[in-house]
Design a protein around this motif. Structure first.
Motif, PDB file in Angstrom:
ATOM      1  N   ALA A  18       0.827  -1.211   0.000  1.00 57.85           N
ATOM      2  CA  ALA A  18       0.000   0.000   0.000  1.00 57.85           C
ATOM      3  C   ALA A  18       0.857   1.257   0.000  1.00 57.85           C
ATOM      4  N   CYS A  19       1.922   1.258   0.784  1.00 54.51           N
ATOM      5  CA  CYS A  19       2.802   2.437   0.837  1.00 54.51           C
ATOM      6  C   CYS A  19       3.511   2.637  -0.509  1.00 54.51           C
ATOM      7  N   GLY A  20       3.986   1.547  -1.103  1.00 53.32           N
ATOM      8  CA  GLY A  20       4.618   1.653  -2.408  1.00 53.32           C
ATOM      9  C   GLY A  20       3.646   2.132  -3.477  1.00 53.32           C
ATOM     10  N   ALA A  21       2.426   1.631  -3.427  1.00 54.95           N
ATOM     11  CA  ALA A  21       1.415   2.041  -4.401  1.00 54.95           C
ATOM     12  C   ALA A  21       1.058   3.512  -4.238  1.00 54.95           C
ATOM     13  N   LEU A  22       0.998   3.973  -2.975  1.00 52.05           N
ATOM     14  CA  LEU A  22       0.674   5.383  -2.729  1.00 52.05           C
ATOM     15  C   LEU A  22       1.750   6.293  -3.307  1.00 52.05           C
ATOM     16  N   ILE A  23       2.998   5.887  -3.153  1.00 50.92           N
ATOM     17  CA  ILE A  23       4.088   6.652  -3.770  1.00 50.92           C
ATOM     18  C   ILE A  23       3.956   6.610  -5.296  1.00 50.92           C
ATOM     19  N   GLY A  24       3.596   5.446  -5.829  1.00 51.14           N
ATOM     20  CA  GLY A  24       3.462   5.284  -7.274  1.00 51.14           C
ATOM     21  C   GLY A  24       2.325   6.087  -7.877  1.00 51.14           C
ATOM     22  N   ARG A  30       1.984  12.150 -12.516  1.00 53.70           N
ATOM     23  CA  ARG A  30       2.877  13.075 -13.197  1.00 53.70           C
ATOM     24  C   ARG A  30       3.529  12.451 -14.431  1.00 53.70           C
ATOM     25  N   ALA A  31       3.049  11.278 -14.835  1.00 57.41           N
ATOM     26  CA  ALA A  31       3.496  10.597 -16.067  1.00 57.41           C
ATOM     27  C   ALA A  31       4.994  10.332 -16.057  1.00 57.41           C
ATOM     28  N   ARG A  32       5.506   9.847 -14.927  1.00 58.61           N
ATOM     29  CA  ARG A  32       6.914   9.498 -14.838  1.00 58.61           C
ATOM     30  C   ARG A  32       7.118   8.066 -15.307  1.00 58.61           C
ATOM     31  N   MET A  33       8.384   7.682 -15.561  1.00 60.87           N
ATOM     32  CA  MET A  33       8.686   6.363 -16.116  1.00 60.87           C
ATOM     33  C   MET A  33       8.288   5.242 -15.169  1.00 60.87           C
ATOM     34  N   ALA A  34       8.550   5.413 -13.879  1.00 62.02           N
ATOM     35  CA  ALA A  34       8.192   4.395 -12.884  1.00 62.02           C
ATOM     36  C   ALA A  34       6.968   4.887 -12.128  1.00 62.02           C
ATOM     37  N   ASN A  39       6.525   1.137  -8.507  1.00 60.55           N
ATOM     38  CA  ASN A  39       6.818   1.438  -7.103  1.00 60.55           C
ATOM     39  C   ASN A  39       6.177   0.415  -6.170  1.00 60.55           C
ATOM     40  N   ALA A  40       4.977  -0.036  -6.525  1.00 59.77           N
ATOM     41  CA  ALA A  40       4.330  -1.057  -5.701  1.00 59.77           C
ATOM     42  C   ALA A  40       5.122  -2.366  -5.732  1.00 59.77           C
ATOM     43  N   LEU A  41       5.627  -2.740  -6.909  1.00 59.85           N
ATOM     44  CA  LEU A  41       6.391  -3.971  -7.014  1.00 59.85           C
ATOM     45  C   LEU A  41       7.738  -3.878  -6.291  1.00 59.85           C
ATOM     46  N   VAL A  42       8.385  -2.721  -6.361  1.00 62.04           N
ATOM     47  CA  VAL A  42       9.653  -2.550  -5.648  1.00 62.04           C
ATOM     48  C   VAL A  42       9.426  -2.681  -4.141  1.00 62.04           C
ATOM     49  N   ALA A  43       8.385  -2.028  -3.644  1.00 59.54           N
ATOM     50  CA  ALA A  43       8.070  -2.128  -2.218  1.00 59.54           C
ATOM     51  C   ALA A  43       7.678  -3.550  -1.842  1.00 59.54           C
ATOM     52  N   THR A 121       6.480  11.266   4.053  1.00 55.29           N
ATOM     53  CA  THR A 121       7.640  12.134   3.847  1.00 55.29           C
ATOM     54  C   THR A 121       8.057  12.152   2.380  1.00 55.29           C
ATOM     55  N   ILE A 122       8.073  10.974   1.736  1.00 56.83           N
ATOM     56  CA  ILE A 122       8.435  10.899   0.314  1.00 56.83           C
ATOM     57  C   ILE A 122       7.460  11.699  -0.536  1.00 56.83           C
ATOM     58  N   LEU A 123       6.161  11.560  -0.238  1.00 60.85           N
ATOM     59  CA  LEU A 123       5.162  12.320  -0.982  1.00 60.85           C
ATOM     60  C   LEU A 123       5.318  13.815  -0.748  1.00 60.85           C
ATOM     61  N   ALA A 124       5.639  14.201   0.488  1.00 61.62           N
ATOM     62  CA  ALA A 124       5.822  15.622   0.794  1.00 61.62           C
ATOM     63  C   ALA A 124       6.999  16.200   0.028  1.00 61.62           C
ATOM     64  N   VAL A 125       8.069  15.407  -0.103  1.00 66.91           N
ATOM     65  CA  VAL A 125       9.232  15.876  -0.870  1.00 66.91           C
ATOM     66  C   VAL A 125       8.837  16.164  -2.310  1.00 66.91           C
ATOM     67  N   HIS A 126       8.054  15.259  -2.909  1.00 60.63           N
ATOM     68  CA  HIS A 126       7.648  15.447  -4.304  1.00 60.63           C
ATOM     69  C   HIS A 126       6.667  16.612  -4.461  1.00 60.63           C
ATOM     70  N   LEU A 127       5.706  16.707  -3.554  1.00 55.30           N
ATOM     71  CA  LEU A 127       4.630  17.676  -3.724  1.00 55.30           C
ATOM     72  C   LEU A 127       5.000  19.072  -3.231  1.00 55.30           C
ATOM     73  N   LEU A 128       5.770  19.158  -2.157  1.00 53.90           N
ATOM     74  CA  LEU A 128       6.064  20.458  -1.555  1.00 53.90           C
ATOM     75  C   LEU A 128       7.373  21.055  -2.045  1.00 53.90           C
ATOM     76  N   LEU A 129       8.371  20.221  -2.294  1.00 56.13           N
ATOM     77  CA  LEU A 129       9.663  20.756  -2.712  1.00 56.13           C
ATOM     78  C   LEU A 129       9.746  21.012  -4.211  1.00 56.13           C
ATOM     79  N   ARG A 130       8.805  20.458  -4.986  1.00 59.98           N
ATOM     80  CA  ARG A 130       8.818  20.708  -6.432  1.00 59.98           C
ATOM     81  C   ARG A 130       8.667  22.193  -6.758  1.00 59.98           C
TER      82      ARG A 130
END
Length: 242
Positions: A18-24, A30-34, A39-43, A121-130
């Motif tokens: 679930a955490c990996g999927a949420l990151i994904g 944002r139409a990124r490669m991964a 991300n769900a499979l890596v997690a 935290t990972i989501l915040a980095v992507h959404l807030l620091l962009r």
């Protein structure tokens, strides 16, 4: 260490997935490669590897497996980093895959709350620091003129019999993009190939200005090599990582 029950296994695995999927989801949006599945499979993989070490009840094994997961994901991340003209793409994607693996390791170790906090935290980095990163990209360097043109050179190698056609197409593509070459040189490398270099001055972002030209020329079957680079005096003023 207590034995890992089926319920514990399922709860930790579900949390990791679930955490990996949420990151994904953010990456897919944002139409990124991964995206979502990657991300769900890596997690999931990171979670399963560490869960195995927990299930066999081998003291210290979980730590060793986690270190192997970090190394393995490094190779996976390297596969999504691409060279694109004068820049590099995929660095954020590779770093995100690495973070997804870390979230899976936390979930598999039973630190479910930490896994969720890591995901947020990972989501915040992507959404807030962009937006902050974009503001920094637009900020002019000290002592530099933000309106000064940037000089770049476009280089291509083509079949010799297609040289005239490719040279004309290059000039046409530059004109369509609103760019005027400050210099053009054609050189016959051997009996079968020729090289063409075009120097241009660009006001504003370099990559978007040349993207249309690169895309158009890359469709020509006679083009064997195609790239662009900043001139040395502008290399420090213009970032080349994207």
């Amino acid at each position: 260490m207590h034995a890992l029950t089926t319920v514990d296994f399922l709860v930790r695995l579900a949390t990791g997935v679930a955490c990996g999927a949420l990151i994904g989801v953010e990456r897919q949006w944002r139409a990124r490669m991964a995206g979502l599945r990657t991300n769900a499979l890596v997690a999931t993989g990171a979670t399963l590897f560490v869960l195995y070490s927990v299930a066999v009840d081998d003291t210290g094994s979980a730590t060793r497996v986690a270190s192997y997961v970090v190394s393995g994901v490094g190779f996976l991340g390297g596969g999504v980093i691409l060279r694109n003209g004068g820049g590099v793409r995929g660095l954020n994607t590779a770093a995100t895959l690495w973070c997804s693996a870390a979230v899976g390791v936390l979930a598999a170790s039973g630190k479910l709350a930490f896994a969720v906090l890591g995901t947020l935290t990972i989501l915040a980095v992507h959404l807030l620091l962009r937006p902050a990163g974009r503001l920094l990209d637009r900020a002019p360097a000290a002592g530099s003129d933000p309106d000064a043109p940037v000089r770049a050179t476009l280089y291509l190698v083509c079949e010799r019999r297609e040289e005239t056609h490719i040279r004309a197409l290059l000039l046409q593509s530059l004109a369509v993009s609103g760019l005027t070459p400050t210099g053009l040189r054609a050189h016959r490398k051997d009996e079968e190939t020729s090289s063409i270099q075009a120097a241009v001055e660009i006001n504003g972002d370099v990559a978007p200005a040349l993207e249309q030209v690169i895309s158009r020329l890359s469709l020509e079957p006679g083009v064997q090599e195609l790239h662009w680079h900043l001139d040395e005096e502008d290399a420090e003023r213009e970032p080349v990582l994207a």
